[in-house]
Design a protein around this motif. Sequence first.
Motif, PDB file in Angstrom:
ATOM      1  N   SER A  12       0.750  -0.972   0.060  1.00  0.00           N
ATOM      2  CA  SER A  12       0.016  -0.119   0.046  1.00  0.00           C
ATOM      3  C   SER A  12       0.900   1.135  -0.014  1.00  0.00           C
ATOM      4  N   GLN A  13       2.040   1.263   0.811  1.00  0.00           N
ATOM      5  CA  GLN A  13       2.906   2.503   0.838  1.00  0.00           C
ATOM      6  C   GLN A  13       3.473   2.614  -0.662  1.00  0.00           C
ATOM      7  N   LEU A  14       3.710   1.682  -1.413  1.00  0.00           N
ATOM      8  CA  LEU A  14       4.289   1.915  -2.712  1.00  0.00           C
ATOM      9  C   LEU A  14       3.476   2.901  -3.713  1.00  0.00           C
ATOM     10  N   ASN A  15       2.141   2.981  -3.321  1.00  0.00           N
ATOM     11  CA  ASN A  15       1.357   3.772  -4.359  1.00  0.00           C
ATOM     12  C   ASN A  15       1.586   5.191  -4.077  1.00  0.00           C
TER      13      ASN A  15
ATOM     14  N   LEU B 240      10.201  -0.997 -10.906  1.00  0.00           N
ATOM     15  CA  LEU B 240      10.633  -1.787  -9.683  1.00  0.00           C
ATOM     16  C   LEU B 240       9.591  -3.023  -9.874  1.00  0.00           C
ATOM     17  N   LEU B 241      10.548  -4.155  -9.639  1.00  0.00           N
ATOM     18  CA  LEU B 241      10.067  -5.485  -9.684  1.00  0.00           C
ATOM     19  C   LEU B 241       9.929  -6.090  -8.179  1.00  0.00           C
ATOM     20  N   VAL B 242       8.634  -6.306  -7.937  1.00  0.00           N
ATOM     21  CA  VAL B 242       8.358  -6.570  -6.629  1.00  0.00           C
ATOM     22  C   VAL B 242       7.891  -8.098  -6.499  1.00  0.00           C
ATOM     23  N   SER B 243       8.310  -8.699  -5.500  1.00  0.00           N
ATOM     24  CA  SER B 243       7.905 -10.062  -5.178  1.00  0.00           C
ATOM     25  C   SER B 243       7.469 -10.448  -3.795  1.00  0.00           C
TER      26      SER B 243
ATOM     27  N   SER C 105      -5.159  -3.256  -7.621  1.00  0.00           N
ATOM     28  CA  SER C 105      -5.972  -1.995  -7.434  1.00  0.00           C
ATOM     29  C   SER C 105      -4.805  -0.841  -7.214  1.00  0.00           C
ATOM     30  N   LEU C 106      -3.404  -1.223  -7.211  1.00  0.00           N
ATOM     31  CA  LEU C 106      -2.587  -0.121  -7.101  1.00  0.00           C
ATOM     32  C   LEU C 106      -2.393   0.477  -8.483  1.00  0.00           C
ATOM     33  N   VAL C 107      -2.174   1.896  -8.441  1.00  0.00           N
ATOM     34  CA  VAL C 107      -2.114   2.530  -9.765  1.00  0.00           C
ATOM     35  C   VAL C 107      -0.723   3.025 -10.106  1.00  0.00           C
ATOM     36  N   ASN C 108       0.538   2.721  -9.249  1.00  0.00           N
ATOM     37  CA  ASN C 108       1.804   3.143  -9.464  1.00  0.00           C
ATOM     38  C   ASN C 108       2.212   2.484 -10.730  1.00  0.00           C
ATOM     39  N   GLU C 109       2.364   3.102 -11.937  1.00  0.00           N
ATOM     40  CA  GLU C 109       2.660   2.504 -13.153  1.00  0.00           C
ATOM     41  C   GLU C 109       4.230   1.787 -13.268  1.00  0.00           C
ATOM     42  N   GLN C 110       4.893   2.246 -12.232  1.00  0.00           N
ATOM     43  CA  GLN C 110       6.270   1.711 -12.229  1.00  0.00           C
ATOM     44  C   GLN C 110       6.364   0.188 -11.884  1.00  0.00           C
ATOM     45  N   LEU C 111       5.358  -0.053 -11.192  1.00  0.00           N
ATOM     46  CA  LEU C 111       5.479  -1.370 -10.360  1.00  0.00           C
ATOM     47  C   LEU C 111       5.427  -2.774 -11.241  1.00  0.00           C
ATOM     48  N   ARG C 112       6.275  -3.672 -11.061  1.00  0.00           N
ATOM     49  CA  ARG C 112       6.125  -4.973 -11.648  1.00  0.00           C
ATOM     50  C   ARG C 112       5.956  -6.026 -10.783  1.00  0.00           C
ATOM     51  N   PHE C 113       4.785  -6.638 -10.304  1.00  0.00           N
ATOM     52  CA  PHE C 113       4.597  -7.420  -9.250  1.00  0.00           C
ATOM     53  C   PHE C 113       4.453  -8.914  -9.666  1.00  0.00           C
ATOM     54  N   VAL C 114       5.042  -9.831  -9.069  1.00  0.00           N
ATOM     55  CA  VAL C 114       4.999 -11.164  -9.301  1.00  0.00           C
ATOM     56  C   VAL C 114       4.897 -11.949  -7.839  1.00  0.00           C
TER      57      VAL C 114
END
Length: 370
Positions: A83-86, A94-97, A112-121
């Motif tokens: 949630s803080q990443l937003n 940023l690749l996040v796992s 639901s996150l809108v930060n376009e730089q996030l890449r979550f796996v």
Amino acid sequence: MSVRFKRILIIGTGLIGGSLCLNIKKEHPQITVVGMDANRHSLEGALEAHGIDEIGTDFASEVVKADVLLLCTPVKQTMAFLSQLNDIKLVKPLLVSDVGSTKGEIMTLVESLVNEQLRFVGGHPMAGSHKSGFIAADVNLFENAYYVLTPSSTVTAETVEHLQDLLKGTRGKFVEMTAVEHDQITGVVSHLPHIIASALVRHNQALVEQLPMTKKLAAGGFRDITRIASSDPAMWTDILLSNQEVLISEMKDWQGQMSDILNWLESADRQTIFNFFASAKNSRDALPQRKSGAIPAFNDLFVQVPDHPGEIAKVTGILAGANVSLINLKIIENREDIFGTLQLTFKNQQDVKIAYDLLTQDGNYTCYEK
């Protein structure tokens, strides 16, 4: 491929996070690994063991500098960090796992996150231990274990490959599935068994108060089949509430099965009872052996030793002479003959095999695994 990653931030340097640190640094020594953890002892242990290169102090400032963020925290904490990443302005992708035991809530939040730089796996390495902290970290913890990945809808196959390459030092078996599939499977093969084991222990405790001898007789097989009930209660409260819908359904099914068995018993239906046990035996015997699954395997060796002074010291001396480390030793007390039984616990199956060979070659010990 992973040379594209220069700096990694790992939140949580306990058993899982610490083991991942060791894997990454061994496979990719050129990558700078930064660790953060509320437990200072785990951080200092990771730094001393060269699992991390630096200790981070501020999440937001460290995230901006990182190429990869690994959240090795309980599910609710992981969601708080996500949630803080937003609200953090990222200057590069940023690749996040994560390593969460449930995936549904996490993946719903991620979408639901809108930060376009996030890449979550999403991730869940199917390995662990009943020990905790960096002191329990093991570079071989994930070897041949299934490592489940649940990519978010916005990531590419290439991003998933980059994460796998970063984590290839785990020597785990990567499999992809949806969050729904993951939570359904782990609900049945991991979460429900933990509930049942804990319920059996609680049921047993009530009898102990009436018949104290129950406690001694439970030291053998009962203690073995309920061993997972020793897991961290805070973690398992978190897991149950994170997989609430699945577990409510599974527990209702389980109650139905228990009602069926009760009916068979009340009607003394011998054939149906026999079929029940025969079917369970066939299914149990068909399960893969010595594979890592949703419940951590126990790397135990049981050693029968004569009741002579110095026998325990002799056993541990044989192992120490071969540089084989024990992580736990227990004397099983429900034997009344001239032999006692030692339950020796090791970090991995390789050490179990070495110990077995050493002790059986000595000639004085009978060893077996369960």
